[in-house]
Design a protein around this motif. Structure first.
Motif, short mmCIF file in Angstrom:
data_model
loop_
_atom_site.label_atom_id
_atom_site.label_comp_id
_atom_site.label_asym_id
_atom_site.label_seq_id
_atom_site.Cartn_x
_atom_site.Cartn_y
_atom_site.Cartn_z
N UNK A 250 0.60 -1.19 -0.02
CA UNK A 250 0.00 -0.11 -0.07
C UNK A 250 1.02 1.22 0.06
N UNK A 251 2.09 1.20 0.62
CA UNK A 251 2.89 2.40 0.68
C UNK A 251 3.46 2.55 -0.52
N UNK B 266 -7.29 1.78 -0.58
CA UNK B 266 -7.86 0.98 0.32
C UNK B 266 -7.69 -0.33 0.08
N UNK B 267 -7.28 -1.43 1.06
CA UNK B 267 -6.82 -2.72 0.67
C UNK B 267 -8.06 -3.65 1.31
N UNK B 268 -8.43 -4.45 0.29
CA UNK B 268 -9.75 -5.22 0.58
C UNK B 268 -9.28 -6.79 0.31
N UNK B 269 -9.72 -7.60 1.25
CA UNK B 269 -9.40 -9.19 0.97
C UNK B 269 -10.91 -9.67 0.23
N UNK C 237 -11.70 -13.31 -1.02
CA UNK C 237 -11.11 -14.85 -1.29
C UNK C 237 -9.76 -14.65 -0.99
N UNK C 238 -9.00 -15.05 -1.75
CA UNK C 238 -7.49 -15.39 -1.61
C UNK C 238 -6.65 -14.02 -2.26
N UNK C 239 -7.42 -13.11 -2.73
CA UNK C 239 -6.84 -12.14 -3.33
C UNK C 239 -6.85 -10.72 -2.63
N UNK C 240 -5.79 -10.05 -2.53
CA UNK C 240 -6.08 -8.49 -2.10
C UNK C 240 -6.20 -7.68 -3.19
N UNK D 180 6.19 -12.28 -4.27
CA UNK D 180 7.17 -12.41 -3.48
C UNK D 180 6.47 -12.75 -2.03
N UNK D 181 5.50 -12.20 -1.68
CA UNK D 181 4.91 -12.15 -0.28
C UNK D 181 4.03 -13.39 -0.18
N UNK D 182 3.66 -14.35 -1.49
CA UNK D 182 2.69 -15.29 -1.46
C UNK D 182 1.50 -14.78 -1.36
N UNK D 183 1.34 -13.66 -1.92
CA UNK D 183 -0.18 -13.22 -2.17
C UNK D 183 -0.64 -12.95 -3.67
N UNK D 184 -1.80 -12.88 -3.88
CA UNK D 184 -2.25 -12.55 -5.30
C UNK D 184 -2.76 -11.25 -5.18
N UNK D 185 -2.28 -10.15 -5.81
CA UNK D 185 -2.83 -8.73 -5.54
C UNK D 185 -3.26 -8.11 -6.77
N UNK D 186 -4.47 -7.49 -6.89
CA UNK D 186 -5.09 -6.69 -8.09
C UNK D 186 -5.24 -5.15 -7.60
#
Length: 80
Positions: free
Chosen positions: A2-3, A22-25, A27-30, A65-71
């Protein structure tokens, strides 16, 4: 992440005070919901979407790299 988005997006726009992230989860996606002033939408999207696609690629790689799927989703301030 986010930064990073805050730094990049605010560096592109004319009205950085209008930027909100704003970050919202979901499912398995941020999902990072980025809102900018309507006058700044073109600067964030770029010609043929090149700028926003580059930002999305960097966020996707950083999340991986952090093991997250981000959109990244971009909209005008005041709209949902």
């Amino acid at each position: 992440m986010e930064a990073f988005l805050d730094y990049v997006i605010k560096g592109l726009v004319s009205r950085p005070e209008a930027v909100s992230i704003r970050s919202v989860r979901r499912g398995g996606t941020v999902v990072y919901e980025v809102r900018v002033d309507p006058a700044d939408m073109g600067k964030v999207i770029g010609k043929n979407g090149v700028t926003i696609n580059a930002i999305r690629s960097l966020v996707l790689a950083g999340g991986g790299k952090r093991g997250q799927h981000c959109v990244v989703e971009v909209s005008e301030a005041g709209r949902r």
